[in-house]
Design an enzyme around this catalytic site. Structure first.
Site, PDB file in Angstrom:
ATOM      1  N   GLY A   1       1.183  -1.275  -0.056  1.00  0.00           N
ATOM      2  CA  GLY A   1       0.446  -0.185   0.589  1.00  0.00           C
ATOM      3  C   GLY A   1       0.466   1.041   0.358  1.00  0.00           C
TER       4      GLY A   1
ATOM      5  N   GLU B   1     -10.866  -4.231   3.780  1.00  0.00           N
ATOM      6  CA  GLU B   1      -9.631  -4.358   5.245  1.00  0.00           C
ATOM      7  C   GLU B   1      -9.813  -3.614   5.837  1.00  0.00           C
TER       8      GLU B   1
ATOM      9  N   TYR C   1      -9.539   0.147   5.842  1.00  0.00           N
ATOM     10  CA  TYR C   1      -9.387   0.962   5.623  1.00  0.00           C
ATOM     11  C   TYR C   1     -10.753   2.589   5.240  1.00  0.00           C
TER      12      TYR C   1
ATOM     13  N   ARG D   1     -10.202  -3.139  -5.015  1.00  0.00           N
ATOM     14  CA  ARG D   1     -10.349  -4.421  -4.075  1.00  0.00           C
ATOM     15  C   ARG D   1     -11.811  -3.862  -3.055  1.00  0.00           C
TER      16      ARG D   1
ATOM     17  N   HIS E   1      -9.419  -5.225   9.472  1.00  0.00           N
ATOM     18  CA  HIS E   1      -8.110  -5.352  10.457  1.00  0.00           C
ATOM     19  C   HIS E   1      -8.929  -6.276  12.066  1.00  0.00           C
TER      20      HIS E   1
ATOM     21  N   GLN F   1       4.523 -15.238  10.278  1.00  0.00           N
ATOM     22  CA  GLN F   1       5.657 -15.259  11.049  1.00  0.00           C
ATOM     23  C   GLN F   1       6.725 -14.275  10.874  1.00  0.00           C
TER      24      GLN F   1
HETATM   25  P1  FAD Z   1      14.518 -30.014  14.686  1.00  0.00           P
HETATM   26  O1  FAD Z   1      13.448 -29.678  14.661  1.00  0.00           O
HETATM   27  O2  FAD Z   1      14.496 -30.865  16.461  1.00  0.00           O
HETATM   28  O3  FAD Z   1      15.479 -31.410  14.183  1.00  0.00           O
HETATM   29  C1  FAD Z   1      16.908 -31.508  15.087  1.00  0.00           C
HETATM   30  C2  FAD Z   1      17.125 -33.166  14.150  1.00  0.00           C
HETATM   31  O4  FAD Z   1      18.336 -33.802  14.546  1.00  0.00           O
HETATM   32  C3  FAD Z   1      16.060 -34.833  14.640  1.00  0.00           C
HETATM   33  O5  FAD Z   1      15.380 -35.095  13.493  1.00  0.00           O
HETATM   34  C4  FAD Z   1      16.871 -35.537  15.097  1.00  0.00           C
HETATM   35  O6  FAD Z   1      16.422 -36.546  15.599  1.00  0.00           O
HETATM   36  C5  FAD Z   1      18.446 -35.207  15.059  1.00  0.00           C
HETATM   37  N1  FAD Z   1      18.933 -36.131  15.958  1.00  0.00           N
HETATM   38  C6  FAD Z   1      19.552 -35.639  16.728  1.00  0.00           C
HETATM   39  N2  FAD Z   1      20.766 -35.679  17.202  1.00  0.00           N
HETATM   40  C7  FAD Z   1      21.138 -36.837  16.689  1.00  0.00           C
HETATM   41  C8  FAD Z   1      22.340 -37.434  16.453  1.00  0.00           C
HETATM   42  N3  FAD Z   1      23.172 -37.471  17.040  1.00  0.00           N
HETATM   43  N4  FAD Z   1      22.269 -38.318  15.184  1.00  0.00           N
HETATM   44  C9  FAD Z   1      21.346 -37.860  13.882  1.00  0.00           C
HETATM   45  N5  FAD Z   1      20.304 -37.422  14.010  1.00  0.00           N
HETATM   46  C10 FAD Z   1      20.165 -37.106  15.522  1.00  0.00           C
HETATM   47  N6  FAD Z   1       8.550 -23.386  15.312  1.00  0.00           N
HETATM   48  C11 FAD Z   1       8.285 -22.270  14.450  1.00  0.00           C
HETATM   49  O7  FAD Z   1       9.065 -21.145  13.704  1.00  0.00           O
HETATM   50  N7  FAD Z   1       6.144 -22.117  13.623  1.00  0.00           N
HETATM   51  C12 FAD Z   1       5.448 -22.691  14.660  1.00  0.00           C
HETATM   52  O8  FAD Z   1       4.414 -22.715  14.588  1.00  0.00           O
HETATM   53  C13 FAD Z   1       6.274 -24.442  15.487  1.00  0.00           C
HETATM   54  N8  FAD Z   1       5.514 -24.966  16.432  1.00  0.00           N
HETATM   55  C14 FAD Z   1       5.773 -25.716  17.013  1.00  0.00           C
HETATM   56  C15 FAD Z   1       4.658 -26.861  17.239  1.00  0.00           C
HETATM   57  C16 FAD Z   1       5.023 -27.947  17.600  1.00  0.00           C
HETATM   58  C17 FAD Z   1       4.086 -28.586  18.936  1.00  0.00           C
HETATM   59  C18 FAD Z   1       6.256 -28.124  17.992  1.00  0.00           C
HETATM   60  C19 FAD Z   1       7.254 -29.486  19.115  1.00  0.00           C
HETATM   61  C20 FAD Z   1       7.577 -27.193  17.589  1.00  0.00           C
HETATM   62  C21 FAD Z   1       7.083 -26.226  16.938  1.00  0.00           C
HETATM   63  N9  FAD Z   1       8.285 -25.017  15.774  1.00  0.00           N
HETATM   64  C22 FAD Z   1       7.495 -24.621  15.142  1.00  0.00           C
HETATM   65  C23 FAD Z   1       9.832 -25.221  16.396  1.00  0.00           C
HETATM   66  C24 FAD Z   1      10.655 -26.194  15.512  1.00  0.00           C
HETATM   67  O9  FAD Z   1       9.718 -27.178  15.003  1.00  0.00           O
HETATM   68  C25 FAD Z   1      11.293 -26.099  16.134  1.00  0.00           C
HETATM   69  O10 FAD Z   1      12.051 -24.073  16.427  1.00  0.00           O
HETATM   70  C26 FAD Z   1      12.470 -26.132  14.872  1.00  0.00           C
HETATM   71  O11 FAD Z   1      12.308 -27.664  14.175  1.00  0.00           O
HETATM   72  C27 FAD Z   1      13.850 -26.414  15.353  1.00  0.00           C
HETATM   73  O12 FAD Z   1      14.895 -26.687  14.390  1.00  0.00           O
HETATM   74  P2  FAD Z   1      16.245 -27.785  13.878  1.00  0.00           P
HETATM   75  O13 FAD Z   1      16.915 -27.911  12.534  1.00  0.00           O
HETATM   76  O14 FAD Z   1      17.243 -26.944  15.096  1.00  0.00           O
HETATM   77  O15 FAD Z   1      16.273 -28.715  15.191  1.00  0.00           O
HETATM   78  P1  NAP Z   2       8.672 -21.480  24.731  1.00  0.00           P
HETATM   79  O1  NAP Z   2       7.714 -20.612  24.668  1.00  0.00           O
HETATM   80  O2  NAP Z   2      10.013 -20.722  25.757  1.00  0.00           O
HETATM   81  O3  NAP Z   2       7.581 -21.641  26.271  1.00  0.00           O
HETATM   82  C1  NAP Z   2       8.311 -22.177  27.236  1.00  0.00           C
HETATM   83  C2  NAP Z   2       7.033 -21.836  28.660  1.00  0.00           C
HETATM   84  O4  NAP Z   2       7.426 -22.274  29.484  1.00  0.00           O
HETATM   85  C3  NAP Z   2       6.660 -20.677  29.237  1.00  0.00           C
HETATM   86  O5  NAP Z   2       5.695 -20.704  29.158  1.00  0.00           O
HETATM   87  C4  NAP Z   2       8.068 -21.207  30.484  1.00  0.00           C
HETATM   88  O6  NAP Z   2       6.623 -19.970  31.218  1.00  0.00           O
HETATM   89  C5  NAP Z   2       7.762 -22.355  30.920  1.00  0.00           C
HETATM   90  N1  NAP Z   2       8.868 -22.629  31.987  1.00  0.00           N
HETATM   91  C6  NAP Z   2      10.421 -21.667  31.496  1.00  0.00           C
HETATM   92  N2  NAP Z   2      11.099 -23.062  32.198  1.00  0.00           N
HETATM   93  C7  NAP Z   2      10.414 -23.464  32.849  1.00  0.00           C
HETATM   94  C8  NAP Z   2      10.921 -24.604  34.216  1.00  0.00           C
HETATM   95  N3  NAP Z   2      11.519 -24.783  34.586  1.00  0.00           N
HETATM   96  N4  NAP Z   2       9.867 -25.063  34.771  1.00  0.00           N
HETATM   97  C9  NAP Z   2       8.069 -25.314  34.388  1.00  0.00           C
HETATM   98  N5  NAP Z   2       7.852 -24.443  33.216  1.00  0.00           N
HETATM   99  C10 NAP Z   2       8.465 -23.733  32.711  1.00  0.00           C
HETATM  100  O7  NAP Z   2       9.000 -22.326  24.548  1.00  0.00           O
HETATM  101  P2  NAP Z   2       8.181 -23.741  24.067  1.00  0.00           P
HETATM  102  O8  NAP Z   2       6.727 -23.745  24.297  1.00  0.00           O
HETATM  103  O9  NAP Z   2       8.964 -25.191  24.121  1.00  0.00           O
HETATM  104  O10 NAP Z   2       8.326 -23.338  22.594  1.00  0.00           O
HETATM  105  C11 NAP Z   2       9.460 -23.668  21.651  1.00  0.00           C
HETATM  106  C12 NAP Z   2       9.676 -22.497  20.740  1.00  0.00           C
HETATM  107  O11 NAP Z   2       8.997 -23.342  19.803  1.00  0.00           O
HETATM  108  C13 NAP Z   2       9.773 -21.008  21.535  1.00  0.00           C
HETATM  109  O12 NAP Z   2      10.138 -20.479  21.029  1.00  0.00           O
HETATM  110  C14 NAP Z   2       8.364 -20.895  19.923  1.00  0.00           C
HETATM  111  O13 NAP Z   2       8.787 -20.316  19.357  1.00  0.00           O
HETATM  112  C15 NAP Z   2       8.087 -21.991  18.631  1.00  0.00           C
HETATM  113  N6  NAP Z   2       7.115 -22.782  18.490  1.00  0.00           N
HETATM  114  C16 NAP Z   2       5.931 -21.732  17.931  1.00  0.00           C
HETATM  115  C17 NAP Z   2       4.943 -21.400  17.673  1.00  0.00           C
HETATM  116  C18 NAP Z   2       3.998 -20.689  16.702  1.00  0.00           C
HETATM  117  O14 NAP Z   2       3.345 -20.319  17.064  1.00  0.00           O
HETATM  118  N7  NAP Z   2       4.739 -19.551  16.174  1.00  0.00           N
HETATM  119  C19 NAP Z   2       4.473 -22.570  18.078  1.00  0.00           C
HETATM  120  C20 NAP Z   2       5.266 -23.629  18.784  1.00  0.00           C
HETATM  121  C21 NAP Z   2       6.363 -23.314  19.269  1.00  0.00           C
HETATM  122  P3  NAP Z   2       7.522 -19.711  32.487  1.00  0.00           P
HETATM  123  O15 NAP Z   2       8.596 -19.181  32.971  1.00  0.00           O
HETATM  124  O16 NAP Z   2       5.952 -18.462  33.288  1.00  0.00           O
HETATM  125  O17 NAP Z   2       6.668 -20.700  33.170  1.00  0.00           O
HETATM  126 FE1  SF4 Z   3       4.203 -15.209   5.736  1.00  0.00          FE
HETATM  127 FE2  SF4 Z   3       4.629 -17.794   6.762  1.00  0.00          FE
HETATM  128 FE3  SF4 Z   3       4.170 -17.414   3.939  1.00  0.00          FE
HETATM  129 FE4  SF4 Z   3       6.375 -17.387   4.198  1.00  0.00          FE
HETATM  130  S1  SF4 Z   3       5.423 -19.293   4.731  1.00  0.00           S
HETATM  131  S2  SF4 Z   3       4.762 -15.952   3.278  1.00  0.00           S
HETATM  132  S3  SF4 Z   3       6.597 -15.852   6.856  1.00  0.00           S
HETATM  133  S4  SF4 Z   3       2.740 -16.865   6.420  1.00  0.00           S
END
Ligand code: FAD
Ligand code: NAP
Ligand code: SF4
Length: 673
Positions: free
Chosen positions: A62, A168, A170, A218, A256, A343
């Site tokens: 925009g 939206e 506006y 739009r 919005h 994100q």
């Molecule tokens: P990981 O995804 O943890 O991958 C690590 C890999 O290493 C695994 O496959 C594991 O098997 C492998 N590995 C570990 N040790 C070894 C070894 N010694 N040898 C061989 N392989 C090994 N992030 C977002 O941005 N948006 C979201 O909406 C979002 N939603 C999420 C929802 C859930 C339920 C969860 C659990 C996570 C979500 N996340 C989200 C977080 C996101 O998935 C992680 O931040 C991301 O996957 C991290 O990537 P990574 O490659 O560092 O590690």
């Molecule tokens: P997180 O966002 O850092 O949340 C961890 C939670 O655990 C917080 O609520 C924290 O709050 C609590 N916590 C931390 N230490 C603790 C302890 N010792 N005992 C008890 N509670 C504790 O981490 P996450 O939920 O594991 O997610 C991991 C990453 O994945 C995040 O950084 C997030 O960005 C990403 N993710 C993103 C999305 C998305 O939709 N964008 C979705 C899923 C995951 P308190 O300390 O207040 O209790």
């Molecule tokens: Fe935006 Fe997520 Fe789509 Fe990338 S994947 S354009 S960050 S909504």
């Protein structure tokens, strides 16, 4: 699939004075680069790359026609003669690639985040702190002239047309409804007078720019706010805009300030196709449909059904500039699909940062993040096939390096395999599909079910460690009680979970686990009718705004979502999506509690202290979602052996890790090796 799989999508569209090569419009997206003259070189590279990818027509973010119309102070504007030159850089770059581009004229009205904002009436919006000044009748005439001058200057700058932003919530939208227009003069009072502002803008722009200039209007076809427009009002406006000289009408969905999500990942694909289809019966000019269309087969189905004449995709073209070219060459599986997470795009823009894309970190960084063929191919081991390792492996291989990717799991994806199980996160499957394709295409040697030892890894030039994270363990009496589960147990191993559940930790994963456990059966995100019931969207359009009472499905479990910090959980969730998660769980009756001290876990349940009072939550299970720590054991061992090691993703830093950082870090490292 070959090119003929998408005949409707790839069919040219004849606009009379020009022919678009296909039915894909790259919809308007604010990137943040529009706001500073010095960023127009980057913006030109951004658009040029997408023009090269074959998109039929693009629309800029925009651009305000005046200072009053700014979205925020010093936002992008085209109102002075000296503004033209910077825009010319964009149009030249696009035309050099054979593309076409329109400029969106956006007057923010009361959504302007500054004290100079104006509106039809002096009514503050619920999403901005500034109360607008009510426009006088002369002010309205001046504002219409601003729109016209802006359109004329955009033609001078070489644009192929303009899009007038009438949706939206506006300024133009604000004129259209009694919600925001309380005037009793010639610009308000009844629906006919409220729409005069919109129609005059279109009519006078057409007069000023001539007949051979694209003019997209739009149109807000579904306001999704109380006291929005009725369907009859909208049809009347659409016909008037058509008569006034619009070339195309684009669909706008939701203000919005609406409390119904319209583009987040839990919105079903093509959820609002029905609105455009309904309008198709009312006007003759081509209609563009929009929102949550991200794959060629979805777009093809809509167009083949005759529900629209074009599809607008904005974020999908941030994610993959070659979306159209890949569809044309029958390579849909190669498309890097937008997962609608917001994100790196919308969330960045709301934080005043340049937009990019979680799955494509090059978006808006085309001039600085280059993926170039290496002059010295070497062999690398990448350990861990989560988002960080995948992004690094395919980028290294694309550059010509020999890459071996190890993961001890039987499948690629790391934590994305948990994320994709969350209701409303089904799109995460597409990222894994894309990486699977890229691994094959770039010739990465993938070894699954394999934890490489030191001797194996010694044979490579360097090892990239992407081993992710370990869930943080609870230090609490009873932490090893059989009622205690980790989120890996629940999402990764389908551990049985009882009817009453406490979740410790209310971060992104705690919220996701709550949504997983509270949802009875398949998610409404894949079914438009069920989703409309859940959010109160009325396809029958009985009431103004298209709203009806919400009828959410009953929760599958009773859930307590807990955090230690004070305040309501969910405040730290992402800006543009957090409210959707909070609203979903609230509607399902989830107890969201902050300021909780965890005391112990035993056969009676979870013992906590809240507001100084101790109580026992009588739950069947406690699921721990208390954050994570880096899984660095391999990295430490490699470094101790003197092996060249790079650590990325969660293995590097677990705090505030998300897939955006993991993919960005993996890609950037690979671009430099
Ligand atoms: P990981 O995804 O943890 O991958 C690590 C890999 O290493 C695994 O496959 C594991 O098997 C492998 N590995 C570990 N040790 C070894 C070894 N010694 N040898 C061989 N392989 C090994 N992030 C977002 O941005 N948006 C979201 O909406 C979002 N939603 C999420 C929802 C859930 C339920 C969860 C659990 C996570 C979500 N996340 C989200 C977080 C996101 O998935 C992680 O931040 C991301 O996957 C991290 O990537 P990574 O490659 O560092 O590690
Ligand atoms: P997180 O966002 O850092 O949340 C961890 C939670 O655990 C917080 O609520 C924290 O709050 C609590 N916590 C931390 N230490 C603790 C302890 N010792 N005992 C008890 N509670 C504790 O981490 P996450 O939920 O594991 O997610 C991991 C990453 O994945 C995040 O950084 C997030 O960005 C990403 N993710 C993103 C999305 C998305 O939709 N964008 C979705 C899923 C995951 P308190 O300390 O207040 O209790
Ligand atoms: Fe935006 Fe997520 Fe789509 Fe990338 S994947 S354009 S960050 S909504």
């Amino acid at each position: 699939m070959n090119a003929t799989s998408y005949p409707s999508l790839l069919r040219p569209l004849d606009l009379g004075f020009c022919t678009l090569p296909n039915r894909v419009l790259m919809g308007s997206m604010h990137t943040g680069l529009e706001d500073r003259a010095r960023d127009y070189e980057r913006l030109a590279a951004f658009f040029a790359e997408r023009a090269r990818g074959g998109v039929g027509l693009m629309v800029t973010g925009g651009i305000a026609p005046s200072i009053e119309g700014w979205l925020k102070p010093f936002g992008g504007r085209l109102s002075m003669p000296w503004h033209v030159a910077r825009h010319r850089r964009l149009t030249r770059a696009v035309h050099a690639e054979g593309g076409r581009i329109c400029m969106q004229i956006l007057h923010a009205g009361r959504y302007g985040y500054h004290p100079l904002s104006v509106a039809p009436s002096r009514l503050k919006s619920p999403i901005t702190p500034f109360t607008p000044r009510a426009l006088s009748a002369r002010g309205i005439e001046r504002t219409i002239r601003d729109f016209v001058h802006c359109a004329v200057r955009s033609r001078e700058a070489g644009y192929d047309g303009v899009e007038v932003m009438g949706s939206e919530g506006y300024l133009i939208n604000q004129f259209l409804t009694e919600r925001t227009n309380r005037r009793s003069d010639a610009w308000g009072g009844d629906a006919e007078r409220r729409m005069r502002f919109a129609v005059e803008i279109v009519r006078r722009i057409r007069e000023a720019v001539g007949s051979d200039f694209i003019l997209i209007y739009r149109l807000s076809m579904l306001d999704l706010v109380e006291k929005g427009q009725t369907w009859d009002d909208i049809v009347r406006l659409a016909r008037a805009v058509e008569t006034a000289g619009a070339t195309l009408i684009n669909t706008g969905i939701g203000w919005h300030e609406a409390r119904v999500p319209t583009i987040v990942t839990s919105v079903p694909r093509a959820a609002f196709e029905w609105v455009t289809a309904r309008m198709k019966r009312e006007v003759a000019i081509p209609l563009i449909t929009t929102n949550r269309i991200n794959l060629p087969d979805v777009a093809e189905r809509i167009l083949a059904a005759g529900d629209a004449d074009m599809v607008s995709m904005a974020r999908p073209l941030l994610a993959d500039p070659d979306w159209v070219a890949k569809a044309r060459h029958g390579k849909a599986e190669a498309i890097n699909t937008c997962i609608a997470c917001n994100q790196a795009c919308l969330d960045h823009v709301f934080e005043n940062r340049t937009a990019s894309c979680l799955v494509n970190p090059r978006a808006c960084h085309e001039t600085s993040l280059r993926i170039e063929i290496t002059e010295s191919p070497r062999s690398f081991a990448v350990v861990g096939a989560g988002p960080a390792g995948l992004a690094c492996a395919v980028t290294l291989a694309e550059r010509g390096h020999a890459v071996t990717l190890f993961d001890r799991a039987a499948q690629i994806g790391g934590q994305f395999n948990l994320a994709r199980r969350i209701p409303g996160k089904e799109e995460f499957n597409e990222t894994l599909r894309y990486f699977r394709y890229r691994l094959g295409d770039t010739g990465v040697d993938v070894r699954l079910g394999c934890e490489p030892d030191m001797d194996t890894l010694r044979g490579y030039e360097a090892v990239i460690v992407a081993t992710g994270v370990k869930p943080r363990a609870l230090a609490l009496p009873g932490a090893d009680h059989p009622r205690v589960l980790g989120y890996f147990d629940v999402l990764g191993h389908d551990a049985p979970v009882g009817r009453r559940v406490a979740i410790i930790g209310a971060g992104g994963i705690g919220f996701d686990v709550a949504e997983f456990l509270v949802q009875p059966g398949p998610s409404p995100s894949t079914d438009v009718k069920r989703w409309n019931e859940e959010w109160g969207v009325d396809e029958a359009y009985c009431a103004a705004g298209g709203l009806k009472p919400r009828r959410p499905e009953p929760p599958a479990r009773e859930i307590w979502l807990l955090q230690r910090s004070e305040g309501r959980p969910g405040r730290r969730l992402n800006k543009t999506t957090g409210w959707v998660h909070r609203a979903t769980l609230k509607e399902k009756g989830v107890h969201m509690l902050g300021g909780v001290t965890y005391l112990s876990i035993d056969d009676a349940g979870l013992h906590v202290r809240i507001d100084g009072a101790e109580r026992v939550l009588d739950v069947d299970h406690v699921v721990v979602c208390a954050g994570q720590e880096p899984n660095r054991s391999l990295a430490d061992a490699l470094q101790a052996e003197g092996i060249t090691t790079h650590v990325i993703g969660g293995a590097d830093v677990a705090a505030e890790l998300d897939a955006k950082r993991a993919i960005d870090q993996g890609t950037r490292l690979a671009a430099t090796l």
